[in-house]
Scaffold this active site. Structure first.
Site, PDB file in Angstrom:
ATOM      1  CG  ASP A 461      15.121   0.040   9.868  1.00  0.00           C
ATOM      2  OD1 ASP A 461      15.791  -0.487   8.967  1.00  0.00           O
ATOM      3  OD2 ASP A 461      13.905  -0.181  10.017  1.00  0.00           O
TER       4      ASP A 461
HETATM    5  C1  LAN Z   1      11.527  -5.949   4.547  1.00  0.00           C
HETATM    6  C2  LAN Z   1      11.817  -6.537   5.864  1.00  0.00           C
HETATM    7  C3  LAN Z   1      12.514  -5.640   6.838  1.00  0.00           C
HETATM    8  C4  LAN Z   1      12.129  -4.188   6.686  1.00  0.00           C
HETATM    9  C5  LAN Z   1      12.494  -3.316   7.911  1.00  0.00           C
HETATM   10  C6  LAN Z   1      13.974  -3.342   8.265  1.00  0.00           C
HETATM   11  C7  LAN Z   1      11.748  -3.797   9.147  1.00  0.00           C
HETATM   12  C8  LAN Z   1      12.045  -1.886   7.598  1.00  0.00           C
HETATM   13  O1  LAN Z   1      12.201  -1.076   8.719  1.00  0.00           O
HETATM   14  C9  LAN Z   1      12.666  -1.387   6.328  1.00  0.00           C
HETATM   15  C10 LAN Z   1      12.258  -2.254   5.133  1.00  0.00           C
HETATM   16  C11 LAN Z   1      12.597  -3.743   5.285  1.00  0.00           C
HETATM   17  C12 LAN Z   1      14.076  -3.920   5.036  1.00  0.00           C
HETATM   18  C13 LAN Z   1      11.878  -4.619   4.250  1.00  0.00           C
HETATM   19  C14 LAN Z   1      11.618  -4.114   2.882  1.00  0.00           C
HETATM   20  C15 LAN Z   1      10.709  -4.967   1.970  1.00  0.00           C
HETATM   21  C16 LAN Z   1      10.914  -6.461   2.143  1.00  0.00           C
HETATM   22  C17 LAN Z   1      12.350  -6.812   1.790  1.00  0.00           C
HETATM   23  C18 LAN Z   1      10.633  -6.774   3.625  1.00  0.00           C
HETATM   24  C19 LAN Z   1       9.241  -6.438   4.082  1.00  0.00           C
HETATM   25  C20 LAN Z   1      10.684  -8.287   3.623  1.00  0.00           C
HETATM   26  C21 LAN Z   1      10.077  -8.711   2.231  1.00  0.00           C
HETATM   27  C22 LAN Z   1       9.960  -7.422   1.389  1.00  0.00           C
HETATM   28  C23 LAN Z   1      10.215  -7.654  -0.121  1.00  0.00           C
HETATM   29  C24 LAN Z   1       9.993  -6.379  -0.880  1.00  0.00           C
HETATM   30  C25 LAN Z   1       9.296  -8.696  -0.713  1.00  0.00           C
HETATM   31  C26 LAN Z   1       9.194  -8.701  -2.221  1.00  0.00           C
HETATM   32  C27 LAN Z   1       7.897  -8.164  -2.685  1.00  0.00           C
HETATM   33  C28 LAN Z   1       7.594  -6.958  -3.279  1.00  0.00           C
HETATM   34  C29 LAN Z   1       6.250  -6.422  -3.159  1.00  0.00           C
HETATM   35  C30 LAN Z   1       8.514  -6.133  -4.065  1.00  0.00           C
END
Ligand code: LAN
Length: 733
Positions: A461
């Site tokens: 996205d």
């Molecule tokens: C995010 C933040 C952004 C998010 C969007 C772009 C909004 C989504 O549409 C796709 C997935 C994504 C990129 C995403 C994936 C997982 C993240 C990176 C996070 C929620 C921010 C923090 C998280 C990360 C995995 C934290 C580490 C913890 C674990 C449980 C592995």
């Protein structure tokens, strides 16, 4: 007048804890959007104040920041309200990168990684950082029991309380400090001590020599030695889980253990109910506090763990060495692919310890990873903390640019500079370097990441929204010259990448996941060992990601001719998936934002691109009726974070600005016929606007893995702006 940062009650002030002079912090950003804070105690204050950007003054709530209002009079209509908001938001753009740089606060299990990595390697954390990190953790302690949870607004948990307690102590707070006394009491009486930590907590404590590896369930690095066709191969897992468990596999095989210091010895005494020497850790692999448990072990996992524990006892040294070598080689690729930043803070911290152990403290790789740690830290008035990622620069900037175009603000001459700088940032942020071979990564050239180009992970996205932003600017009057700047060829690589990311075959054909197409079945969730998160083992199809890709592809299709048939086919398969994904009650469940309001906003707009609306499409009808049914008497929506956990719409205590903007956008995209509801929503939003044009920060806007809330501080700027801008265009003229 200014938004107070979330949860901050400035409790640290009550304890008279040391505080740095916030005016002495300087903010830095590279042209690619990397961001970090530095404490400057030599430059004269007047000089620093002169240099501070509006973003710094605003986000630290420093005195002397008077945002320019367009007009001291109240706004007359929705257009003026949106413009006033944009005017303030535009002033917060970072002058060096052209991006909107921002804190990304929420999760409370990130600091342990940074602090452990520093402690392990004997890296002294700078005193101002320590001071502010302590303040932040104290400020976010639970007001009643003094503990911490998985995220800032969570109930206290064993995991959150034990690791944040340890962090406070490692940062220098004394065991007798009232904050520590209170937290310790909660840890011991409410959770039975750190022994009941979930898997990740046990792992961090073992690395710190505060727990024994024999009491941690296996994270077998051996899995990497399997051939890729085996369905459980970790190369098939969700990329975050893959890299966290990769490094964990090394640390476990090496039984990584910090040297025991007097402070650690004290800690051993503090976090357990029994004396450390009397605990038989091997009996506690499965001791987990009930409050923490969101995703209990399945029978299969229990069985596998029991088997692997036995195997671990007899595992020969040569296998351990082989595993370590294999993992080390993959870690080398990860650091090379990300210029030593790593995917996110958890695998960054673990990978840095791997490098320390394998290459030694003076190695270039270890030092280079350590040099990037500051990019994960942010500062706000309640202190300093680890962000969820190294920022959300591309994501925020792509939306800001698009909605400034949608509202007509990009055409106003006074904002040309802002839009051009943001466009340049997006231009620079497209990934143009291939990944290392054999790193279990797909092609990434042409994609956009969530944060920065050097982080190097394209997201479906983020790619689509950034591409859309670029095409939108190029087609806005006044910006024609920019058509050359991001060439058609570069847009084509983005399209190639997106088309390659679509799921096919038995994995929800037509849908899009986050970073990669789905590589393995969700059956793998049966061996999810993390206990505190759901849906982390593999990629899943996500409605919001799929919606954004539809938006990106169909916008591209309007202005460009390239692989038209493939693009059309991808769009219609995606639409098919979106329609299938609707719940029987009409709801669309969101995985990355709170929650139904968030997902509906994207879904309704995606369907709108295909001219599907309330009058001709039963999906839209049901979706709009679903949302409209939750409108509150004041015209707003009050969706609570609990929706994400329970997968049902949960009403919170009062209406909120961001969910209302999202619901309003959904109803407008769906052309919901009861216009009085639309007017009421817009009136609600306008009634909540402050005189400087902003909306105050309310509840957390985002979520991941069902349980962890995370803040998107800029949603209250650009989604609200878009909602009112479109409302004015569609309903007031
Ligand atoms: C995010 C933040 C952004 C998010 C969007 C772009 C909004 C989504 O549409 C796709 C997935 C994504 C990129 C995403 C994936 C997982 C993240 C990176 C996070 C929620 C921010 C923090 C998280 C990360 C995995 C934290 C580490 C913890 C674990 C449980 C592995």
């Amino acid at each position: 007048q200014f938004a107070k940062n979330g949860h901050s009650k400035y409790r640290s002030d009550r304890y008279g804890l040391p505080k740095t002079d916030l005016r002495r912090w300087t903010f830095h950003a590279s042209d690619l959007g990397a961001q970090w804070w530095k404490y400057d105690d030599t430059t004269p204050l007047e000089e620093l104040e002169k240099r501070a950007t509006d973003y710094v003054k605003y986000s630290l709530e420093l005195p002397g920041y008077a945002p320019v209002t367009l007009d001291s009079k109240p706004v007359k209509n929705a257009y003026e309200a949106a413009l006033k908001n944009w005017h303030l938001f535009a002033s917060l753009q970072d002058p060096d990168s052209g991006a909107w740089q921002s804190e990304y606060d929420g999760p409370q299990f990130m600091s342990i990684g940074y602090v452990t990595a520093c402690y392990f390697g004997g890296n002294e954390i700078p005193t101002p950082v320590k001071t502010e990190m302590i303040r932040y953790i104290v400020n976010t302690a639970h007001p009643v029991d003094g503990g911490w949870g998985l995220h800032k607004e969570d109930k206290s948990t064993c995991f959150g309380t034990s690791i944040n307690y340890v962090v406070l102590r490692l940062l220098g707070l004394s065991r007798d400090h009232p904050v520590c006394v209170k937290a310790r009491k909660t840890l011991l009486t409410k959770f039975g001590g750190a022994i009941n930590n979930p898997h990740w907590g046990k792992t961090w404590l073992s690395i710190l020599n505060l727990y024994k590896w024999e009491g941690v369930n296996p994270a077998p690095g051996e899995l990497w030695l399997l051939p890729y066709f085996v369905p459980v191969h970790p190369g098939r897992w969700w990329v975050h889980t893959r890299w966290i468990y990769l490094a964990m596999g090394y640390l476990e095989a090496a039984e990584a253990q910090c040297e025991l210091t007097p402070l650690l010895e004290e800690l051993r005494d503090e976090i357990y109910k029994k004396p450390y020497s009397e605990i038989d850790f091997s009996k506690h692999c499965n001791s987990i506090s009930g409050v923490d448990l969101y995703y209990p072990h399945t029978g299969l996992l229990k069985f596998g763990n029991a088997l692997l524990r036995r195997y671990r006892k007899f595992r020969p040294q040569w296998i351990k060495e082989k595993v370590k070598e294999e993992i080390y080689n993959l870690c080398l690729r990860e650091v090379s692919n990300t210029r030593h930043l790593c995917l996110a803070p958890v695998n960054n911290a673990m990978t840095s310890i791997v490098m320390y152990l394998h290459e030694g403290p003076d190695s270039a790789n270890y030092k280079k990873i350590a040099a990037r740690w500051p990019e994960f830290l942010s500062l706000n008035p309640s202190g300093m903390f680890m962000n969820g990622t190294n920022g959300l620069q591309v994501w925020d900037t792509a939306f800001a640019v698009q909605y400034a175009c949608v509202c007509g603000f990009a055409e106003l001459p006074q904002y040309q500079k802002t839009i051009r700088a943001a466009f340049d940032f997006l231009d620079r942020s497209q990934i143009n370097e291939p990944t290392e071979e054999n790193s279990y990564r797909d092609d990434r050239v042409g994609g956009w990441p969530f944060s920065t180009k050097t982080q190097g992970y394209p997201v479906s996205d983020c790619t689509a929204e950034a591409l859309k932003a670029i095409i939108m600017v190029q087609n806005t009057p006044g910006y024609e010259d920019l058509k050359k700047q991001v060439s058609d060829k570069r847009k084509h690589t983005a399209i190639d990448l997106l088309l390659g990311m679509q799921n096919v075959g038995s994995f929800e054909p037509g849908s899009f996941a986050s970073y990669e197409p789905i590589r393995a079945s969700s059956m793998l969730e049966k061996i999810n060992p993390a206990e505190v998160f759901g849906n982390i083992m593999v990629e899943y199809p996500y409605v919001e990601c799929t919606d954004s890709v539809v938006l990106g592809l169909s916008y591209f299709r309007k202005y460009h001719d390239y692989r038209n048939e493939d693009v059309d086919r991808a769009i219609s398969a995606a639409i098919g998936y979106i329609i299938r994904e609707q719940q029987p009650d009409g709801g669309f469940f969101g995985s990355w934002g709170v929650c139904y309001c968030y997902a509906h906003m994207f879904a309704m707009e995606a369907l709108e691109t295909q001219n599907l609306n309330y009058n001709n499409c039963s999906t839209v009808q049901k979706a709009c009726d679903f949302l409209a049914g939750y409108q509150e008497a004041d015209g707003g929506w009050a969706e609570d974070f609990k929706s994400c956990e329970t997968q049902m719409y949960v009403r919170g205590p009062h209406s909120l600005v961001v969910p209302t903007a999202m619901a309003l956008l959904s109803l407008m995209s769906g052309r919901y016929p009861q216009e009085d509801k639309i007017h009421a929503a817009a009136r609600f939003l306008m009634s909540k606007q402050m005189s400087n044009g902003e909306w105050l920060k309310e509840e957390m806007e985002g979520v991941f893995n069902h349980t962890c809330a995370i803040e998107y501080p800029n949603y209250r700027f650009y989604f609200v702006m878009k909602a009112l801008g479109l409302y004015f265009k569609g309903y007031c003229q």
